[in-house]
Design a protein around this motif. Sequence first.
Motif, short mmCIF file in Angstrom:
data_model
loop_
_atom_site.label_atom_id
_atom_site.label_comp_id
_atom_site.label_asym_id
_atom_site.label_seq_id
_atom_site.Cartn_x
_atom_site.Cartn_y
_atom_site.Cartn_z
N MET A 18 26.19 -11.84 -23.04
CA MET A 18 26.23 -11.41 -24.43
C MET A 18 24.84 -11.07 -24.95
O MET A 18 24.65 -10.05 -25.62
N SER A 19 23.87 -11.91 -24.64
CA SER A 19 22.53 -11.75 -25.22
C SER A 19 21.70 -10.72 -24.46
O SER A 19 20.93 -9.97 -25.06
N THR A 20 21.81 -10.70 -23.13
CA THR A 20 21.02 -9.77 -22.31
C THR A 20 21.89 -9.22 -21.17
O THR A 20 21.64 -9.49 -20.00
N PRO A 21 22.92 -8.45 -21.49
CA PRO A 21 23.86 -7.99 -20.47
C PRO A 21 23.21 -7.13 -19.39
O PRO A 21 23.71 -7.07 -18.26
N TRP A 22 22.08 -6.48 -19.70
CA TRP A 22 21.40 -5.64 -18.72
C TRP A 22 20.84 -6.45 -17.55
O TRP A 22 20.50 -5.87 -16.51
N LEU A 23 20.75 -7.75 -17.70
CA LEU A 23 20.26 -8.60 -16.61
C LEU A 23 21.34 -8.89 -15.57
O LEU A 23 21.03 -9.41 -14.50
N VAL A 24 22.60 -8.59 -15.90
CA VAL A 24 23.67 -8.95 -14.98
C VAL A 24 24.50 -7.78 -14.50
O VAL A 24 25.19 -7.88 -13.48
N THR A 25 24.46 -6.65 -15.19
CA THR A 25 25.32 -5.54 -14.79
C THR A 25 24.83 -4.24 -15.43
O THR A 25 23.96 -4.24 -16.30
N GLU A 26 25.38 -3.12 -14.98
CA GLU A 26 25.08 -1.83 -15.58
C GLU A 26 25.69 -1.78 -16.98
O GLU A 26 26.81 -2.23 -17.18
N CYS A 27 24.96 -1.26 -17.94
CA CYS A 27 25.43 -1.23 -19.32
C CYS A 27 25.77 0.18 -19.78
O CYS A 27 25.19 1.16 -19.29
N ASN A 54 7.60 2.33 -18.06
CA ASN A 54 8.78 2.52 -17.20
C ASN A 54 8.96 1.32 -16.27
O ASN A 54 10.08 0.86 -16.03
N GLU A 55 7.85 0.83 -15.74
CA GLU A 55 7.91 -0.31 -14.81
C GLU A 55 8.46 -1.56 -15.50
O GLU A 55 9.20 -2.34 -14.89
N ASP A 56 8.09 -1.76 -16.77
CA ASP A 56 8.60 -2.90 -17.52
C ASP A 56 10.12 -2.84 -17.61
O ASP A 56 10.82 -3.83 -17.37
N TYR A 57 10.63 -1.67 -17.97
CA TYR A 57 12.08 -1.51 -18.10
C TYR A 57 12.77 -1.71 -16.74
O TYR A 57 13.81 -2.38 -16.65
N ASN A 58 12.20 -1.13 -15.70
CA ASN A 58 12.82 -1.25 -14.36
C ASN A 58 12.87 -2.69 -13.89
O ASN A 58 13.87 -3.14 -13.31
N GLU A 59 11.79 -3.43 -14.14
CA GLU A 59 11.69 -4.81 -13.64
C GLU A 59 12.71 -5.72 -14.29
O GLU A 59 13.15 -6.71 -13.68
N TYR A 60 13.16 -5.39 -15.50
CA TYR A 60 14.08 -6.26 -16.23
C TYR A 60 15.47 -5.64 -16.40
O TYR A 60 16.13 -5.82 -17.41
N GLY A 61 15.91 -4.92 -15.37
CA GLY A 61 17.30 -4.49 -15.30
C GLY A 61 17.67 -3.31 -16.16
O GLY A 61 18.86 -3.09 -16.42
N MET A 62 16.67 -2.54 -16.64
CA MET A 62 16.98 -1.43 -17.53
C MET A 62 16.57 -0.09 -16.94
O MET A 62 16.28 0.87 -17.65
N GLY A 63 16.57 -0.04 -15.61
CA GLY A 63 16.21 1.21 -14.95
C GLY A 63 17.16 2.33 -15.29
O GLY A 63 16.74 3.49 -15.46
N ASN A 64 18.47 2.01 -15.41
CA ASN A 64 19.43 3.07 -15.74
C ASN A 64 19.23 3.59 -17.15
O ASN A 64 19.53 4.75 -17.45
N LEU A 65 18.68 2.76 -18.05
CA LEU A 65 18.38 3.24 -19.40
C LEU A 65 17.27 4.27 -19.36
O LEU A 65 17.36 5.33 -20.00
N VAL A 66 16.22 3.98 -18.61
CA VAL A 66 15.12 4.94 -18.47
C VAL A 66 15.63 6.23 -17.85
O VAL A 66 15.26 7.34 -18.28
N ALA A 67 16.51 6.10 -16.87
CA ALA A 67 17.06 7.29 -16.21
C ALA A 67 17.88 8.12 -17.19
O ALA A 67 17.83 9.36 -17.16
N GLU A 68 18.61 7.48 -18.06
CA GLU A 68 19.45 8.20 -19.03
C GLU A 68 18.61 8.88 -20.11
O GLU A 68 18.86 10.03 -20.47
N VAL A 69 17.62 8.15 -20.63
CA VAL A 69 16.84 8.66 -21.77
C VAL A 69 15.72 9.58 -21.32
O VAL A 69 15.40 10.57 -21.99
#
Length: 643
Positions: free
Chosen positions: A270-279, A306-321
């Motif tokens: 709930m709080s950080t779903p990007w740490l467990v699955t694709e959002c 970009n590296e910060d986002y990738n390291e904490y499960g948000m690589g797909n967000l960077v790819a999308e945006v």
Amino acid sequence: MIPTTTLNYPIDEESRKFEKTNTKIYQSSDEASLRVANEVADLIKERQKKGKNVVLGLATGSTPTKVYEYLVKFHKEDGLSFKNVITFNLDEYYPMEPDSIHSYVRFMNEHLFDHIDIKKKNIHIPDGTLDKEDVREFCEAYEKKIDQAGGIDIQILGIGRTGHIGFNEPGSSLKSKTRLVRLDRVTRLDAASDFFGLENVPIKAITMGVGTIMAAKKIILMAWGEGKSSIIQQSVEGKIKESVPATFLQHHENCDFILDTASASSLTRMSTPWLVTECDWDDKLIKKATLWLSEKLNKAILKLTNEDYNEYGMGNLVAEVGSAEHINLKVFNDLQSTITGWPGGKPNTDDSRRPERKSPYPKRTLIFSPHPDDDVISMGGTLLRLVDQGHEVHVAYQTSGNIAVFDDEVIRFLDFATDVQANNQELENKLLEARKFLSSKTPGQVDSPEIQKIKGFIRKGEALAACRYCGVEEKNAHFLNLPFYETGAVKKKPHSEEDIKITYDLLNEIKPHQIFAAGDLSDPHGTHRVCLEIIYQTLERLVADKADWLDDCYVWLYRGAWQEWDIADMEMAVPIGPMDMERKKNAIFKHQSQKDAAMFPGNDEREFWQRAEERNKETAIKYNSLGMAEYEAMEGFVRHKFM
């Protein structure tokens, strides 16, 4: 039922990898309670068809009350019989008389047993009247009765802030049985409001043990509200340890944690779903994730890479945006646009990136205050700003707040009145009657109607003093005294048509351009929640009645002295300078009966002005750490869109 807003949180198995028990999350406590009541009712009917009994382990407190309400409804409207039901309650305070307003015997009778056809011989509740030397023998017999009944089929549980289940406090062992225990200070603090003061809360209780609970065939633990979110996260995702007894439930093969979205809000999915699955990223989730990452790395938003986002499960967000820079800039601009020193809207300016409209100016503003001091405690800085900027400010005090006045205040005010009006026999008689009543009053006893009225006058006078200090005209202070509150006890009546009508008439009279209301929903049965539900239902009725003034009205929700909105949720943040912070505190000080010591302090023993000041300063610090301008303090608001 109060509508709630949730994130698009994932529910696939991968997203639950941090969870060590079976958790089921519902939109509201009402919906979750219905699910539990249905499960209990289904088992009762199934066993009836087989000619067998059902053994239920029952809990008390605010959490299961709606479940019991539904079970009573099933009995009265659907003919559900409880003749084959045997019950064992979890616990009881010790010592405790069964007819006391604090007794769990009385609680169960009022909420369930008096309204169904259960056999009296099938009801078992720990006996709080025993001599101490008889308690051990009673507890052993209680265990034997559970065994003779065939064991508990469904055990209903709530959870305390210490993680206690029943009254099994931190340090309880996995194999503990029914016994006499000493209550933790936090547990007693949480119960203090029911007992009208910590000093009146018993220090002991008789409780089923963890081992007794774990022997149940099915366990259902329920939790509602943000106040339980931290301990739920520890219990569901944390290590098993005696310091959090609810973690023992991770051992049970058939245990469900039944949660509303607020109590589940700290779970990882709930709080950080990007740490467990694709959002599936939307604007709200992008903002939440970016602010979380900024705080996690102690970096301003515009410094994230970009590296910060990738390291904490948000690589797909960077790819999308496209890049961190694009994400950072969008979130930074969104956050910056929430900050305004013009909570009523700034006239003659571009308002396209401002939270409030520039027109009309000045506005009619109506602030709903559940208790007579919530307005200045929770949004006193904003209230002062609205008055200073020329808006027509009204304050509606929804309840009298009379139960939060200490008895000695009544004597003090009557003493003053009799001195001012010497030889007034009527006043002198009232003083004598008040002294006589209060001298024999027992802890938790409901005040006489006369005492309740006097306590209400005390709080009304303080609210008017605060209004005068803030520049709100006395004629714009509205004392609604909503009937649901006027029981003289901590437990209130359900709100009624009369509460809605009073609110409806006031709104139609003022026709505000802005409404501010308390959005504190941690306690699902608290005054703030009921007051907000009344406002919501009134607005729904006004929409249905096509009240034309609603087309030009915004509704803003503030929070009280116990908590603040998450920065990611805030849609308007009003800076408060050092001088206005002092003015806000002075307005709070006008509520003298709540100064120094409050009747219901909750789990925070600081004075309300201290809580409010620290909360407002913490909000400003958080904004500053994200890269915003540095302010002394800030008050935050979320907009409720009702149309």
